[in-house]
Design an enzyme around this catalytic site. Structure first.
Site, mmCIF file in Angstrom:
data_model
loop_
_atom_site.group_PDB
_atom_site.id
_atom_site.type_symbol
_atom_site.label_atom_id
_atom_site.label_comp_id
_atom_site.label_asym_id
_atom_site.label_seq_id
_atom_site.Cartn_x
_atom_site.Cartn_y
_atom_site.Cartn_z
ATOM 1 C CB ILE A 1 30.755 85.991 57.787
ATOM 2 C CG1 ILE A 1 30.485 87.511 57.590
ATOM 3 C CG2 ILE A 1 32.313 85.788 57.568
ATOM 4 C CD1 ILE A 1 30.888 87.877 59.081
ATOM 5 C CB CYS A 2 31.926 88.874 54.216
ATOM 6 S SG CYS A 2 32.252 90.391 53.470
#
Length: 193
Positions: free
Chosen positions: A112-113
């Site tokens: 994620i991210c």
């Protein structure tokens, strides 16, 4: 109906600067589904989490140094973001090798991210479709990945999301993918397109 991860071991690879919510929420989601989690890092002791990269969060005890474990020890891998966390991981040859070797097993991965920075360094995004924080999308494209702007993207065992706002969808999808288990593997190490 909740997925059953009973008996599965999930590695979470993170370093100082990890975005706290991107470590805690996925960890709790897989634990709630029955998995055992282990926090891997670059050194023993604790890592310092951050909140939105500006404010110190909690510290988290490291279970194992990444260079001391093998992908064979785990059924799935979570790579949280935060800007400095993946930047530190991608500079560490042991962390990069662990990620590369993990992809070679076909076992599922959630990222994620800014987490995909480590995937770029491990050269495992080529031919894969994923999403990320906007500032690293050029890096993914330059490494041969296909970037889309969606809440959660799944590409044969690789689950990715853009930012903390996507955590509910991300957590639900990693539990589902981790329950499915292994996917076919390319000879190069990335899972099959």
């Amino acid at each position: 109906m909740p997925q059953n991860l009973q008996g599965k071991r999930v590695a979470i690879l993170a370093a100082d600067g990890v975005e706290q919510v991107e470590l805690v929420d996925p960890r709790d989601a897989v634990r709630d589904a029955g998995a055992e989690t282990k926090l891997l890092s670059l050194r023993t002791g604790e890592i310092q989490a951050m909140n939105q990269d500006v404010e110190k969060g909690d510290t988290f005890p490291v279970d194992s140094v990444v260079s001391d474990v093998s992908p064979a020890d785990f059924d799935a891998l979570i790579l949280p973001g935060g800007t400095t966390n993946p930047d530190k991981l991608r500079l560490d040859s042991g962390a990069v090798q662990f990620v590369r070797d993990f992809f070679a097993t076909g076992k599922p991965v959630g990222v994620i991210c800014h987490g995909p920075w480590t995937l770029v360094e491990a050269d495992v995004v080529r031919g894969r479709t994923l999403t990320s924080y906007p500032s690293i999308r050029t890096d993914i494209r330059n490494a041969g990945g296909n970037v889309v702007d969606e809440e959660v993207v799944t590409d044969k065992g690789l689950v990715s999301s853009r930012n903390p706002d996507d955590l509910p969808a991300f957590c639900a999808k990693i539990v589902e993918e981790f329950a499915e288990g292994k996917h076919p593997v390319h000879p190069e190490g990335a899972t099959a397109p």
